[in-house]
Write an enzyme that holds these catalytic residues in place. Sequence first.
Site, mmCIF file in Angstrom:
data_model
loop_
_atom_site.group_PDB
_atom_site.id
_atom_site.type_symbol
_atom_site.label_atom_id
_atom_site.label_comp_id
_atom_site.label_asym_id
_atom_site.label_seq_id
_atom_site.Cartn_x
_atom_site.Cartn_y
_atom_site.Cartn_z
ATOM 1 N N PRO A 6 0.800 -1.203 0.000
ATOM 2 C CA PRO A 6 0.000 0.000 0.000
ATOM 3 C C PRO A 6 0.839 1.261 0.000
ATOM 4 O O PRO A 6 1.788 1.385 0.762
ATOM 5 C CB PRO A 6 -0.751 -0.102 1.317
ATOM 6 N N GLU A 7 0.468 2.176 -0.831
ATOM 7 C CA GLU A 7 0.993 3.533 -0.751
ATOM 8 C C GLU A 7 -0.126 4.389 -0.160
ATOM 9 O O GLU A 7 -1.142 3.860 0.270
ATOM 10 C CB GLU A 7 1.436 4.005 -2.136
#
Length: 280
Positions: free
Chosen positions: A2-3
């Site tokens: 995840p960013e």
Amino acid sequence: MPELPEVETIARSLQRHLQGAVITGVAVFDKLRDCPACTDLTAFCAGRKILNVSRRAKYIRVRFDNDTGLILHLGMTGAFSITPDDNQPQRHERVAWTLLDGRRWRFFDIRKFGRVLLCQDNPELDNHPVLHALGPEPFSPALTPAYLQKRLAGRRSPLKPVLLEQDLLVGVGNIYDCEALFAAGLDPRMPACDVTSAQWKCLLKEIRAILTKAIEAGGTHISDFRDVDGSEGKFVQQLQVYGHAGDPCPRCGTPIERLTQGGRSTFFCPKCQCCQIKRR
DNA sequence: ATATTCCCCTGGAAGC
DNA sequence: TGCTTCCAGGGGAATA
């Protein structure tokens, strides 16, 4: 995994599903980094009501009703689900919180890079050591071309890996780094200190635009990203260069290239993004 | 101080 | 089919 857009998507879902929920018990099946033992985590969480869930950088903060709370990080492969509790641990389920209303909040993490941190008081939820050195949020007014130029004065490191440094600015990961540099037409190999004020202005605009679009799309679905309800991010369809090595550049048709910087893959167009290297 | 490397861990895809 | 190799969104520690 995840960013920022993925973490934002997940934090919003957790807020929606968990606000007001009361934790009755915790099970730890496989310890994540820094995760306390099951008895300690249970003692910390049991009986607590969840006041709210928020995001800072790529961390998720869960605030309890007694001024304590949790800081969670998804690492590369973390994910949550919230379902009626069947008391059956699932594959890669590492931690599970049981809720008073009969639901079960699961934390999955295939690669076990995720983290579960305890915060003993309210200030710690904002000033925990893992949060302390973080740079500004991408949408913060404090993030300006002048700030970036000052911070990176003398830094000859290639621009692309520098943008991943969370003490410079937070939330940009490998995918959106590549995408933003492509959108701004900047060479990922150029020295960070050579980026001009005008180029920073352009790059900041593109970073914000891409993160905004990705949040609206519910994140980027690559391999195992899922929202809390199991839905997949749709932004992957909008990726211009990431994962597209050998494909024609959407702008000029030149084949997209892949190179390794700091041990991570960089995707870029060698024609659209090659004009900024200064000779010294 | 800055820059590169290596590691944490598991699984999927590709190559032979 | 089965084995080996490479690769993966993050982050921190160790090493030049």
